[in-house]
Design a protein around this motif. Structure first.
Motif, PDB file in Angstrom:
ATOM      1  N   ASP A   1       6.699   9.319   2.806  1.00  0.00           N
ATOM      2  CA  ASP A   1       6.487   8.506   4.003  1.00  0.00           C
ATOM      3  C   ASP A   1       6.190   9.359   5.226  1.00  0.00           C
TER       4      ASP A   1
ATOM      5  N   GLY B   1       9.581   2.691  -2.033  1.00  0.00           N
ATOM      6  CA  GLY B   1       9.604   3.168  -0.663  1.00  0.00           C
ATOM      7  C   GLY B   1      10.985   2.984  -0.058  1.00  0.00           C
TER       8      GLY B   1
ATOM      9  N   LYS C   1      10.201   1.748   5.822  1.00  0.00           N
ATOM     10  CA  LYS C   1       9.288   2.866   6.011  1.00  0.00           C
ATOM     11  C   LYS C   1       8.024   2.666   5.190  1.00  0.00           C
ATOM     12  N   ALA C   2       6.887   2.890   5.812  1.00  0.00           N
ATOM     13  CA  ALA C   2       5.606   2.727   5.131  1.00  0.00           C
ATOM     14  C   ALA C   2       5.178   4.040   4.494  1.00  0.00           C
ATOM     15  N   PRO C   3       4.420   3.982   3.396  1.00  0.00           N
ATOM     16  CA  PRO C   3       3.905   5.213   2.780  1.00  0.00           C
ATOM     17  C   PRO C   3       3.016   5.975   3.748  1.00  0.00           C
ATOM     18  N   SER C   4       3.051   7.290   3.667  1.00  0.00           N
ATOM     19  CA  SER C   4       2.217   8.108   4.541  1.00  0.00           C
ATOM     20  C   SER C   4       0.742   8.023   4.166  1.00  0.00           C
ATOM     21  N   ASP C   5       0.460   7.646   2.917  1.00  0.00           N
ATOM     22  CA  ASP C   5      -0.927   7.544   2.427  1.00  0.00           C
ATOM     23  C   ASP C   5      -1.081   6.210   1.689  1.00  0.00           C
ATOM     24  N   PRO C   6      -1.063   5.099   2.429  1.00  0.00           N
ATOM     25  CA  PRO C   6      -1.033   3.783   1.775  1.00  0.00           C
ATOM     26  C   PRO C   6      -2.225   3.489   0.875  1.00  0.00           C
ATOM     27  N   GLU C   7      -3.381   4.060   1.185  1.00  0.00           N
ATOM     28  CA  GLU C   7      -4.572   3.776   0.376  1.00  0.00           C
ATOM     29  C   GLU C   7      -4.474   4.381  -1.020  1.00  0.00           C
TER      30      GLU C   7
ATOM     31  N   THR D   1      -1.356   4.833  -2.621  1.00  0.00           N
ATOM     32  CA  THR D   1       0.031   4.614  -3.027  1.00  0.00           C
ATOM     33  C   THR D   1       0.199   3.216  -3.592  1.00  0.00           C
TER      34      THR D   1
ATOM     35  N   LEU E   1       3.221   0.716  -4.354  1.00  0.00           N
ATOM     36  CA  LEU E   1       4.648   0.508  -4.138  1.00  0.00           C
ATOM     37  C   LEU E   1       5.228  -0.452  -5.163  1.00  0.00           C
TER      38      LEU E   1
ATOM     39  N   SER F   1      10.966  -1.699  -2.178  1.00  0.00           N
ATOM     40  CA  SER F   1      11.729  -0.795  -1.323  1.00  0.00           C
ATOM     41  C   SER F   1      13.135  -0.651  -1.873  1.00  0.00           C
TER      42      SER F   1
END
Length: 391
Positions: free
Chosen positions: A12, A43, A47-53, A55, A57, A60
């Motif tokens: 994240d 996750g 908190k959101a992933p640092s590289d959502p494109e 990733t 999930l 949480s």
């Protein structure tokens, strides 16, 4: 080449623990080798992933044991006993395995898995059998669990750690046996896991960041010694207990020690110079505010990321031999000793003599180059398609 990086907690961007730092370093090295990486895992809540494109999930999940309420701990324990899984893997069984298979299918065509540490790989082991894999052994977990049982402060905790050790020894060796290749984080761990052959494994020289920040000039010293870590993790706690119980009593009364990070209940010191400062907003700024860094690991396996960060920043340090696991080059401003009294003397001498920082950029460059070469060796076992890495 496209790989699916299966991990318990997806990055994240916080990089607040050694585990997260190591994960990001490995993912960055994979991408420098020309690999497309899709990360699969849970996750942190909120908190959101640092590289959502890139990733996927699975939901949480807060996997911290020290802050979990008692009912949740008991539920995790019941799940572990019922399933025959370790406590850490049982925490992840909040979704059925079919949900994991669906997420894998949604990733599209890929060439293999990077099974990042034992927790996720063991929790859904059958779901990862359809493609070749590389197993990342962050530690020799069964060895750490054995050491934790020996240091346990109660009979129940001792029994739980012994159970974990028995299960982990079987699971880790099976994961290594079924993998095409194994990445360890310390050279010694390869033999411990039974994969010492050059065709079966390699130790990864890690870094704490892909690019070092520019040098910021003279440091502002606010304490004599600074320690930071997740002290609720048992191997870290053992090292902290050794430092507070064995080393600190040898330090003079005006020696100022700041200890940052989450500290378990019951940890204290009668030394007047010891201050527990809790979480700090900037870990790098904190360590740069100390005249010397004590590197106090005495148990566990894998590599110490705090050691690597200290060397990257060029900071003066005093280290146990265990803190230097997996480190090929010790800087000249690092003193190594396992004797508590000698450790204390070295700390005081480093401060009194105002030992200077060194340039950590050469250490960092060497680590990056060696890391990329090591990762390329493993990728070659999954198939062609990676670029050649320069020596």
């Amino acid at each position: 080449m496209h790989v699916l990086f299966a991990t318990s907690i997806v990055p994240d961007g916080a990089l607040s623990s050694g585990y997260e730092i190591a994960n990001q370093a490995i993912i960055d090295a994979l991408r420098r080798n020309g690999v497309r990486v899709t990360v699969l895992g849970f996750g942190w809540p909120g908190k959101a992933p640092s590289d959502p494109e890139n990733t996927i999930l699975l939901g949480s999940l807060d996997v911290r044991t020290d802050t979990a309420p008692l009912p949740r701990k008991l539920a995790w324990l019941a799940s572990a006993v019922a399933s025959g899984l370790t406590f850490a893997s049982a925490k992840l069984r909040v979704i059925p395995e079919e949900r994991v298979r669906e997420a894998i299918a949604a990733a599209g065509p890929f060439d293999g898995y990077i099974l990042n540490s034992v927790q996720m790989a063991a929790a859904f082991e059958d779901a990862f059998r359809d493609k070749p894999s590389i197993f990342v052994a962050h530690n020799v977990e069964f060895r750490s669990a054995t050491e934790n049982s020996q240091a346990a402060r109660g009979a129940f905790q001792r029994i739980l750690f012994r159970r974990e050790a028995r299960l982990l020894e079987v699971i880790e060796k099976r994961l290594c046996r079924n993998a095409r290749f194994v990445f360890t984080l310390a050279e010694e761990d390869r033999a411990e896991l039974g994969v010492a052959s050059e065709t079966r494994s390699v130790a990864l020289p890690l870094v704490t960041r892909s690019d070092l920040p520019p040098a910021t000039g003279t440091r502002r010293i606010e304490c004599d010694a600074g320690l930071i870590g997740t002290w609720t993790w048992e191997p870290n706690r053992i090292g902290l207990d050794w430092f507070l119980g064995k080393v600190v009593p040898h330090l003079r009364a005006d020696f100022r020690i700041h200890i940052a990070g989450s500290v378990p209940a019951g940890v204290s010191s009668p030394h007047p110079g010891v201050s527990f400062v809790g979480r700090v907003p900037d870990a790098q700024a904190f360590v740069r505010s100390a005249a010397v860094i004590p590197l106090v690991s005495t148990s566990g396996s894998g590599v110490q990321l705090k050691t690597i960060e200290t060397f990257e920043l060029g900071l003066p340090s005093v280290a146990t031999a265990h803190s230097l696991r997996g480190i090929a080059h010790k800087p000249r401003n690092c003193i190594m000793t396992d004797d508590p009294a000698a450790f204390a003397r070295a700390l005081q001498q480093t401060v009194d003599q105002a030992v200077a920082d060194v340039d950590g950029s050469d250490f960092h460059r060497r680590q990056i180059a060696a890391l990329d070469r090591a990762v390329a060796l493993g990728l070659a076992t999954l198939g062609a398609g990676t670029r050649e890495v320069a020596a």
